[in-house]
Design a protein around this motif. Structure first.
Motif, PDB file in Angstrom:
ATOM      1  N   SER A 179      10.701   1.511  -3.312  1.00  0.00           N
ATOM      2  CA  SER A 179      10.028   2.204  -4.420  1.00  0.00           C
ATOM      3  C   SER A 179      10.478   1.583  -5.740  1.00  0.00           C
ATOM      4  N   THR A 198       0.815  -1.218   0.000  1.00  0.00           N
ATOM      5  CA  THR A 198       0.000   0.000   0.000  1.00  0.00           C
ATOM      6  C   THR A 198       0.847   1.265   0.000  1.00  0.00           C
ATOM      7  N   ASP A 199       2.086   1.200   0.495  1.00  0.00           N
ATOM      8  CA  ASP A 199       2.969   2.369   0.509  1.00  0.00           C
ATOM      9  C   ASP A 199       3.802   2.494  -0.767  1.00  0.00           C
TER      10      ASP A 199
END
Length: 129
Positions: free
Chosen positions: A103, A82-83
């Motif tokens: 990321s 979710t991040d």
């Protein structure tokens, strides 16, 4: 020819499904043919795709190849958290575990934290909350 592998150092043509039809993405460069899984694909929340052929990974954005590189993993599954972190399940000797890339940029640079080092991780489930 072996699955999606061509003998000229490129994959066969990759396709994705859109509006009821197969749309070609083209051929991608292939590094380290013969190692790793034949082909896997995962969709990210923003519509990008992560593809893997052998140990070469591809990031596709807006139907175009924007990055590719090799990783010393035998990937079983990729999940986007979710991040925005990318969680990669690996069974490769030396890099087995659950690899967390903070990321897409970390994924490209191969910067990860192994959350389950020494474990052959095949699948994970992520709570949708």
């Amino acid at each position: 020819m072996d699955g999606l592998i061509s003998t000229q150092g490129q994959t066969e043509v990759f396709y994705y499904w859109e509006n009821g039809q197969a749309v070609p993405l083209g051929r991608f460069p292939l590094k380290n043919a013969g190692k790793g899984v034949p082909f896997r694909a995962w969709g990210l929340r923003n519509g990008d795709l992560i593809l893997c052929c052998q140990q070469t990974f591809y990031l596709v954005h807006d139907k175009r190849l924007v990055w590719y590189g090799q990783k010393d993993v035998y990937v079983e599954q990729i999940v986007e958290d979710t991040d925005g972190a990318i969680l990669l399940c690996s069974v490769a000797e030396g890099t087995s575990g659950l690899l967390r890339y903070a990321s897409q940029d970390h994924f490209k640079r191969d910067e990860f934290v192994n959350l389950l080092p020494g474990h052959a991780v095949m699948r994970i489930l992520r709570d949708r909350e």
